[in-house]
Scaffold this active site. Structure first.
Site, PDB file in Angstrom:
ATOM      1  N   TYR A  27       0.816  -1.207   0.000  1.00 40.84           N
ATOM      2  CA  TYR A  27       0.000   0.000   0.000  1.00 40.84           C
ATOM      3  C   TYR A  27       0.853   1.262   0.000  1.00 40.84           C
ATOM      4  O   TYR A  27       0.540   2.234   0.692  1.00 40.84           O
ATOM      5  CB  TYR A  27      -0.950  -0.015   1.217  1.00 40.84           C
ATOM      6  CG  TYR A  27      -1.884  -1.198   1.165  1.00 40.84           C
ATOM      7  CD1 TYR A  27      -3.078  -1.098   0.459  1.00 40.84           C
ATOM      8  CD2 TYR A  27      -1.541  -2.407   1.757  1.00 40.84           C
ATOM      9  CE1 TYR A  27      -3.921  -2.192   0.362  1.00 40.84           C
ATOM     10  CE2 TYR A  27      -2.382  -3.499   1.663  1.00 40.84           C
ATOM     11  CZ  TYR A  27      -3.567  -3.390   0.974  1.00 40.84           C
ATOM     12  OH  TYR A  27      -4.389  -4.463   0.874  1.00 40.84           O
ATOM     13  N   TYR A 159     -12.144  -7.961   4.823  1.00 42.52           N
ATOM     14  CA  TYR A 159     -10.930  -7.923   4.003  1.00 42.52           C
ATOM     15  C   TYR A 159     -10.635  -9.349   3.527  1.00 42.52           C
ATOM     16  O   TYR A 159     -10.587 -10.274   4.343  1.00 42.52           O
ATOM     17  CB  TYR A 159      -9.725  -7.376   4.787  1.00 42.52           C
ATOM     18  CG  TYR A 159      -8.464  -7.439   3.949  1.00 42.52           C
ATOM     19  CD1 TYR A 159      -8.245  -6.492   2.935  1.00 42.52           C
ATOM     20  CD2 TYR A 159      -7.536  -8.470   4.098  1.00 42.52           C
ATOM     21  CE1 TYR A 159      -7.127  -6.576   2.118  1.00 42.52           C
ATOM     22  CE2 TYR A 159      -6.419  -8.557   3.282  1.00 42.52           C
ATOM     23  CZ  TYR A 159      -6.220  -7.609   2.295  1.00 42.52           C
ATOM     24  OH  TYR A 159      -5.122  -7.696   1.475  1.00 42.52           O
ATOM     25  N   ASP A 260     -13.446 -17.287   5.405  1.00 46.52           N
ATOM     26  CA  ASP A 260     -12.061 -16.890   5.163  1.00 46.52           C
ATOM     27  C   ASP A 260     -11.359 -16.848   6.519  1.00 46.52           C
ATOM     28  O   ASP A 260     -11.511 -15.882   7.272  1.00 46.52           O
ATOM     29  CB  ASP A 260     -12.039 -15.529   4.457  1.00 46.52           C
ATOM     30  CG  ASP A 260     -10.626 -15.024   4.217  1.00 46.52           C
ATOM     31  OD1 ASP A 260      -9.668 -15.630   4.747  1.00 46.52           O
ATOM     32  OD2 ASP A 260     -10.476 -14.009   3.504  1.00 46.52           O
ATOM     33  N   LYS A 289      -1.620 -17.209   5.947  1.00 44.73           N
ATOM     34  CA  LYS A 289      -0.867 -16.518   7.006  1.00 44.73           C
ATOM     35  C   LYS A 289      -0.110 -17.458   7.954  1.00 44.73           C
ATOM     36  O   LYS A 289       1.030 -17.790   7.681  1.00 44.73           O
ATOM     37  CB  LYS A 289      -1.796 -15.543   7.732  1.00 44.73           C
ATOM     38  CG  LYS A 289      -2.127 -14.342   6.823  1.00 44.73           C
ATOM     39  CD  LYS A 289      -2.685 -13.159   7.581  1.00 44.73           C
ATOM     40  CE  LYS A 289      -2.630 -11.888   6.776  1.00 44.73           C
ATOM     41  NZ  LYS A 289      -3.846 -11.561   6.029  1.00 44.73           N
TER      42      LYS A 289
HETATM   43  C1  LIG Z   1      -4.270 -11.411   4.674  1.00 48.11           C
HETATM   44  C2  LIG Z   1      -5.617 -11.882   4.325  1.00 48.11           C
HETATM   45  C3  LIG Z   1      -5.924 -12.282   3.009  1.00 48.11           C
HETATM   46  C4  LIG Z   1      -4.931 -12.177   1.867  1.00 48.11           C
HETATM   47  O1  LIG Z   1      -3.829 -12.980   2.058  1.00 48.11           O
HETATM   48  P1  LIG Z   1      -2.469 -12.653   1.235  1.00 48.11           P
HETATM   49  O2  LIG Z   1      -1.576 -13.798   1.598  1.00 48.11           O
HETATM   50  O3  LIG Z   1      -1.992 -11.335   1.757  1.00 48.11           O
HETATM   51  O4  LIG Z   1      -2.835 -12.607  -0.194  1.00 48.11           O
HETATM   52  C5  LIG Z   1      -7.204 -12.736   2.765  1.00 48.11           C
HETATM   53  N1  LIG Z   1      -8.121 -12.819   3.742  1.00 48.11           N
HETATM   54  C6  LIG Z   1      -7.849 -12.468   5.010  1.00 48.11           C
HETATM   55  C7  LIG Z   1      -8.909 -12.611   6.060  1.00 48.11           C
HETATM   56  C8  LIG Z   1      -6.594 -11.969   5.342  1.00 48.11           C
HETATM   57  O5  LIG Z   1      -6.352 -11.588   6.599  1.00 48.11           O
END
Ligand SMILES: *Cc1c(COP(=O)(O)O)cnc(C)c1O
Length: 439
Positions: A27, A159, A260, A289
């Site tokens: 960003y 997000y 997610d 992550k």
């Molecule tokens: C960080 C994140 C993503 C994206 O993951 P990247 O490895 O950065 O592409 C998607 N969803 C959630 C909930 C996240 O915290």
């Protein structure tokens, strides 16, 4: 003069000048307007900088490198797992070939996630995991003869990543959707879920969810949400009751449900997966992550047998996705080691200990000038200000306390590695406090 002839300080300055001139950061503008800190090494919960920040060269990492480094840095067990795999093979293509680290990882993920999730797609980042999740849902409906079902519904404040389909389900304001009118797929949004992990399900909000899903069922492929914790979209917590409700509504109206768990997976919210707080299973779950303990980039998209078999009965009976580095053996090997390291310890107690330390350490900030809200859930602590944070001042103030933080918008927050001891945890809380006051 080569880089090696320079003094360390000159070298650092030269590297940082190259960084500002050429290297894009998350960003960030180009060229960069604020300098990054050069990290030399990291061990345990400490980052070692090339030059002091706020008078300190060693900073306690309050961010776990964005939710990832659960066990801290330079962990002997994780290092050994990577080394051992490196001596065997660092990578082979996943088309036509397979290998033990990826097989074991997929089987283990199936074992530890909710029962209906049976099949695993390994990819290289969280955003791609979300792309794959959405592709799975859309393709399922195509395959079973309902091609009109191709929109996603989500709540605001979310997000899900930075590639285009994930962006389309990010919060429209936070995700800057106005920049992308006509480019992003047009998804359906309901308001943010009411705040509070312990709050009762709000009947008015529940009715709004029900109406939206019912009204759009014919065009809805799936509902996608971050369960319990909305992360980068605003660090908000909500009741697991909404997950139960979403599961019921999706079942009732023939809509798939995607969780997610890229940020929440592996214990961060207090349960191994945030879905476990509600005891519900989604049709698709995304992990990332912390999957590799913060060592290497890897993500996983898990789905049910019904979804996989539906896709595979279609006119195009395959899931058309296959990243070059799919199933990367180094990443899979360290993911396996990280998961065992986590599950072999009493991680619930560690997360509770951190939760308690953050609650105690941040308590005094509630009601402080400039502070709108203080909230803690699992190993996540958040101070929301009543104004946009001055990132440079806040970062510097935390560093003076010996802590690395990365505030954004109106949020100063921390999600420490689970191995952070009580003394370091108290310093992190002091760092958050200092950043909140200075920022
Ligand atoms: C960080 C994140 C993503 C994206 O993951 P990247 O490895 O950065 O592409 C998607 N969803 C959630 C909930 C996240 O915290």
């Amino acid at each position: 003069m080569g880089v090696s002839d320079l003094t360390t300080t000159q070298q650092t300055q030269q590297l940082l000048a190259l960084d500002r001139a050429h290297v894009w950061h998350p960003y960030g503008p180009m060229p960069s307007t604020i300098s990054s800190q050069l990290v030399e090494s990291a061990a345990g919960v400490r980052l070692r900088l090339a030059e002091p920040l706020g008078g300190n060269r060693e900073l306690i990492d309050g961010m776990s490198s964005w939710w990832a480094a659960l066990h801290g840095y330079n962990h002997p067990v994780l290092n050994a797992a990577v080394r051992e795999q490196l001596d065997r093979m660092s990578h082979v293509m996943f088309g036509g070939l397979t290998h033990e680290p990826a097989i074991r990882l997929a089987a283990r993920l199936v074992e530890i996630t909710p029962e209906p999730l049976q099949h695993v797609f390994l990819a290289d980042s969280g955003s791609v995991a979300v792309e794959v999740a959405i592709k799975m849902c859309l393709q399922y409906w195509q395959s079973v003869g309902r091609p009109a079902k191709r929109r996603m519904l989500t709540w605001r404040g979310g997000y899900h990543g930075d590639t285009f389909h994930p962006m389309s389900v990010c919060d429209p304001v936070g995700g800057m959707h106005q920049l992308w009118t006509g480019v992003l797929p047009d998804q359906l949004f309901v308001p943010e879920p009411p705040a509070g992990f312990d709050a009762e399900v709000d009947p008015a909000y529940a009715a709004e969810l029900a109406t939206a899903i019912e009204r759009h069922a014919d065009e809805l492929a799936a509902v996608i949400v971050e369960p319990v914790v909305q992360g980068a979209g605003g660090m908000r917590f909500h009741s697991p009751g909404y997950l139960t409700l979403l599961r019921e509504l999706c079942d009732q109206h023939g809509v798939l449900l995607v969780f997610d768990e890229i940020a929440t997976g592996f214990g961060r919210s207090g349960a191994l997966f945030a879905a476990d707080h509600a005891g519900v299973s989604p049709d698709v779950m995304c992990l990332g992550k912390a999957l590799t303990g913060g060592y290497l980039t890897m993500s996983a998209t898990l789905c049910t047998g019904e979804l996989a078999h539906g896709i595979s009965r279609g006119t195009v009976p395959v899931l058309a996705h296959g990243p070059t580095f799919m199933g990367n053996p180094l990443a899979a090997a360290v993911a396996n080691a990280s998961i065992e390291l986590l599950l072999d310890q009493d991680w619930q107690t560690e997360v509770k200990r951190i939760e308690h330390g953050l609650r105690t350490g941040l308590a005094d900030l509630a009601g402080a000038p400039g502070v709108r809200d203080v909230r803690v859930q699992g190993a996540i602590g958040v101070v929301q200000l009543d104004h946009p944070v001055d990132m440079a001042a806040a970062t510097e103030a935390a560093a003076r306390e010996g802590v690395w933080l990365r505030p954004f918008r109106d949020l100063v927050y921390t999600m420490p590695p689970y191995v952070t001891d009580d003394e370091d945890l108290a310093r992190i809380a002091a760092g958050v406090g200092a950043a909140a006051v200075a920022g």
